[in-house]
Design a protein around this motif. Sequence first.
Motif, mmCIF file in Angstrom:
data_model
loop_
_atom_site.group_PDB
_atom_site.id
_atom_site.type_symbol
_atom_site.label_atom_id
_atom_site.label_comp_id
_atom_site.label_asym_id
_atom_site.label_seq_id
_atom_site.Cartn_x
_atom_site.Cartn_y
_atom_site.Cartn_z
ATOM 1 N N MET A 1 4.229 14.800 6.977
ATOM 2 C CA MET A 1 4.617 15.853 7.937
ATOM 3 C C MET A 1 4.575 15.311 9.360
ATOM 4 O O MET A 1 5.340 15.753 10.226
ATOM 5 C CB MET A 1 3.671 17.048 7.755
ATOM 6 N N PHE A 2 3.679 14.372 9.638
ATOM 7 C CA PHE A 2 3.515 13.816 10.974
ATOM 8 C C PHE A 2 4.158 12.433 11.034
ATOM 9 O O PHE A 2 4.379 11.782 9.995
ATOM 10 C CB PHE A 2 2.026 13.738 11.330
ATOM 11 N N PRO A 3 4.458 11.923 12.227
ATOM 12 C CA PRO A 3 5.084 10.603 12.348
ATOM 13 C C PRO A 3 4.208 9.511 11.737
ATOM 14 O O PRO A 3 2.982 9.616 11.655
ATOM 15 C CB PRO A 3 5.255 10.413 13.863
ATOM 16 N N ALA A 4 4.856 8.434 11.324
ATOM 17 C CA ALA A 4 4.167 7.291 10.725
ATOM 18 C C ALA A 4 3.695 6.338 11.820
ATOM 19 O O ALA A 4 4.082 6.449 12.988
ATOM 20 C CB ALA A 4 5.099 6.571 9.758
ATOM 21 N N ASN A 5 2.860 5.358 11.405
ATOM 22 C CA ASN A 5 2.497 4.310 12.356
ATOM 23 C C ASN A 5 3.604 3.240 12.363
ATOM 24 O O ASN A 5 4.640 3.388 11.720
ATOM 25 C CB ASN A 5 1.122 3.713 12.015
ATOM 26 N N ASP A 6 3.393 2.174 13.096
ATOM 27 C CA ASP A 6 4.454 1.175 13.270
ATOM 28 C C ASP A 6 4.827 0.456 11.979
ATOM 29 O O ASP A 6 5.850 -0.232 11.919
ATOM 30 C CB ASP A 6 4.026 0.142 14.317
ATOM 31 N N TRP A 7 3.995 0.532 10.922
ATOM 32 C CA TRP A 7 4.315 -0.109 9.642
ATOM 33 C C TRP A 7 4.784 0.887 8.596
ATOM 34 O O TRP A 7 4.936 0.541 7.422
ATOM 35 C CB TRP A 7 3.091 -0.875 9.128
ATOM 36 N N GLY A 8 5.006 2.156 8.995
ATOM 37 C CA GLY A 8 5.602 3.144 8.105
ATOM 38 C C GLY A 8 4.614 3.939 7.287
ATOM 39 O O GLY A 8 5.033 4.606 6.331
ATOM 40 N N LEU A 9 3.313 3.965 7.619
ATOM 41 C CA LEU A 9 2.301 4.676 6.839
ATOM 42 C C LEU A 9 1.987 6.007 7.505
ATOM 43 O O LEU A 9 1.786 6.084 8.715
ATOM 44 C CB LEU A 9 1.031 3.830 6.724
ATOM 45 N N ILE B 1 0.859 -1.185 0.000
ATOM 46 C CA ILE B 1 0.000 0.000 0.000
ATOM 47 C C ILE B 1 0.895 1.233 0.000
ATOM 48 O O ILE B 1 2.026 1.216 0.517
ATOM 49 C CB ILE B 1 -0.946 -0.014 1.230
ATOM 50 N N SER B 2 0.377 2.310 -0.599
ATOM 51 C CA SER B 2 1.166 3.538 -0.697
ATOM 52 C C SER B 2 1.508 4.067 0.698
ATOM 53 O O SER B 2 0.683 4.033 1.611
ATOM 54 C CB SER B 2 0.378 4.586 -1.479
ATOM 55 N N GLN B 3 2.736 4.553 0.831
ATOM 56 C CA GLN B 3 3.188 5.037 2.145
ATOM 57 C C GLN B 3 2.419 6.269 2.581
ATOM 58 O O GLN B 3 2.208 6.478 3.783
ATOM 59 C CB GLN B 3 4.685 5.354 2.089
ATOM 60 N N THR B 4 1.955 7.081 1.652
ATOM 61 C CA THR B 4 1.228 8.317 1.958
ATOM 62 C C THR B 4 0.011 8.398 1.036
ATOM 63 O O THR B 4 -0.092 7.656 0.059
ATOM 64 C CB THR B 4 2.114 9.550 1.708
ATOM 65 N N PRO B 5 -0.939 9.293 1.347
ATOM 66 C CA PRO B 5 -1.988 9.564 0.353
ATOM 67 C C PRO B 5 -1.355 10.046 -0.959
ATOM 68 O O PRO B 5 -0.247 10.604 -0.976
ATOM 69 C CB PRO B 5 -2.825 10.659 1.012
ATOM 70 N N ILE B 6 -2.058 9.823 -2.072
ATOM 71 C CA ILE B 6 -1.541 10.240 -3.374
ATOM 72 C C ILE B 6 -1.410 11.761 -3.401
ATOM 73 O O ILE B 6 -2.365 12.493 -3.079
ATOM 74 C CB ILE B 6 -2.476 9.762 -4.500
#
Length: 936
Positions: A845-853, A720-725
Amino acid sequence: MADLRRQALQELLAWWVEQGGEPGDARGFADWLWLNHSFKGRQLPRRYVPAGGLPSAPVPEAVEPDRVDNISLDHPTPIASRPSALAPPDPHTPSVFPSSPAPADEPAEAVARLLSSALLPNDGDVREQLLRRTGAVPLLLSQMPLLQRPLPLLMALRPLLQKQPHPRWRVLDEERSAERSADLGRPWPVFSPRKVPAVEVHLWLDAGVAMAVWWPLAQDLQRLLASSQAFAQVALHRFCLEQLEEATSAVRRGRQSSDGTTLHLLLSDTAGRHWWDGSMALWLEGVAQQGPVAIVHTLPMRYWERTALRSGTPVTLSNGRELGPNSGYQAVPLANLEPRRRSTAAPLPPPEGLRLPVLSLDPRDLAPWAALVMGDRLACSGGTVLPLADPSQPLPLPSQAVQADAQISPTEADNLWLAFCQQASPEAQRLMRKMAAAPLLTLPVLRYLLAAELPDQLAPLPLAEVLVSGLVRRCEGDGEINPNLVQFELLPAVQQLLEDQLDPYRKVKVIQAITDLLERHWNQQGRRDSFQTLLTDPRTPLPAGAEGLAHIANVTAAMLDRLPGQPFRELAQELRTGTGSLPPPLWPPAVAFEEEVFETAQLVEVPPLELVRVETAWFEELNLKPLKFTTAKIQPSAGVRFRAKGETARDPEIVFSEGSAWCFHEPLGESRDATAQPLPQLTLVEIPTGTFLMGSPSDEPERSADEGPQHEVTLQGFFISQTPITLAQWRQVAEWSKQPAEHWGRELNPNPSSFDEQPDSDQRPVENVSWHDAMEFCKRLSQRTGRTYTLPSEAQWEYACRAGSITPFHFGPTITTELANYDGNGSYADGTKGLYRRQTTPVGMFPANDWGLHDMHGNVGEWCLDHWHNSYEGAPADGSAWLNPTVPNKKPSTEKANDSEKEPRLLRGGSWDDSPRVCRSAYRYHLRPDDAYYDV
């Protein structure tokens, strides 16, 4: 044991010599072992393995009635044939393999006659009656191969045995897999392209009645090349004169097509009318544009000058390009190579026309030609340069030396025989004398005569010399062109001349030679290409109508015992007892037959083929890379809890840490300018396989009823994409130019966002995008990259958002504007109010969750694939999208979409304009699929 191994090695070496190898040729013997390994045992000595092979191909149909069947003989100067350098097999070599017993020498052994069925009537009823009256038992015998010693021929073609990587097939690379698994610390298979043969061979049999006789030779050559498993394809075609006009038109239009891996071989005697009028040269030029082409001549070299090849210029050909077309060959006239001319005259210029290698099936001709085709600059092959003559101005046809029905005197027969002996090889003369003593001349009998008289012959050139000598004619028939049924006979005067030179012992010896050959190959009966014969008791005279059946061999009772079936055993018993009674018929007259109705099938022509576009797929190894990121957690020890009414909230304590995951990057284009900014790309993060509880528990604050019941879902891993498109990513795909194989559904606005005027707008998430727009984006990605892209299912989105957490948010039980972008005027649980930014923020801009998203809570609402449902009752448990069945639209036909395409679709995550409760991991809401808003 050592003696047994030594004896086995002696036996293998004896077979090696018998197949044409030199006793001291260690390299050649090693090549044979390699070939034997490639054939998986099919090329062991024939007397040691069960017979078998490919089924016989269909018999060619009658073509070209005006074929030049007899070639004029101009009484040339005798040319000595090349001596054979092959050592004969040693009959005293001990055998450690089981072999068939030798023929019995007992004179008292009774024998049955083996008759040819070539003269049997074609009418089925007449044939059945004749068999009953004769008491004959039908028997199928295998044809003797015209290429009796295939090993030297395959060794000569060794340069063509090239391999290339297959574009789709993969095999496990054990060494790279071990290294990769050691580097990653987990099993990771690595695949490499499978090596497959690179060269395709197309065999063409020339048209004409005379060439139809060589159809079995073309079949033998196809079987030999196909059994080596060294070529990608070995196809056999019968040349049709109707192809000439189409091919000639293609040549004149200058159409060219070459894949660089196709090789064409034309088996021909170059004597048909289509050779003399120049149209064949134009057809060959069209074939030469698709790959290398050569002529495999069915006649010995000394006959070539009396065919249409005499219109060309003899040359020596060389080549420097692997599998290059014939137009790239360098041609040197043979006249330039004469010592006298080199010293006294200027060299002749290279002739213009079609450059064709002309070969025989002798390995000494095939070896340099194979090296020439593969671009060996040191290899030279003989050939000719045919002028591309105008078909409207054909060359004069040669006159026939002897008409097929001509009556010649004994003196003329003697002169013809002397002329034949002057220009024919000793092997052809021996075969001609054997033919004078043979009771019947059909192609199966001639093949047995050739194998019995000339066992060391590499190619059937002596048989070709005999058939074009002018001393042999085809018997009158009903036009049947089956090569096995075509009958030949010597001219009567020549037959009488040769019979006077033969004593009765030699006539009997011909029958015995065929009998001995049948004895050695008796186990091959009825397999591969076969022909029918009849077994009869010699003491029973043939009835009227069967007198023309010729006696071609004797079959002993011991040989009959080895045949399956009661009729053969009874015939053997009758021979031994000497009663003279006939064997019982296959169908006794007492049997009452009943009419049986059955269905038959017929092969019909296939309609013209149409081009169909298909989608293909293959497995491709993803080059995953490590991904480093920062994650955050709200520390429970800081006193975060659900506060009572009127109690003052405290700011939660946030703990930051580093995390890692695996990802791969999907380019969205290629920059043509090295100095320009790099084009945007997608970063796809690997989500592991696992199980989680979907939905919210009943005690979660501010939950909705549609978030339950909470249920367990098991999902397979996905990316899945790391960030929104982002807007930059969206614009890149929206501005793609459609390629020919791509099919797009709708236009995409390259700049739909409401905040596209901000300095960092390219790094902000794209919004004002409908569900249909998002699906079109995924469709374009899938077609361009070859991978399957789609929106996530609702279960996949929540599983990826939680990243193993069970709290309302992946970073804890509450939310703060330091960790997400939402309407900070409100708070959740024990959280505090915060900043309301009133717009989107750049992704990541904000921290990711534990899986990098990133941005799983707030910023923009994210479309999911599912239709909207009011609860999870009946929801899938495998993580797939929950879709309603398609309902046909009952509205007017002007409406394009079905009802199901208008049903609401799910959104998740909340946005910059939503309250904190909407941003929870379990919160669900929906919109129509054609809606597009500034926060979606």
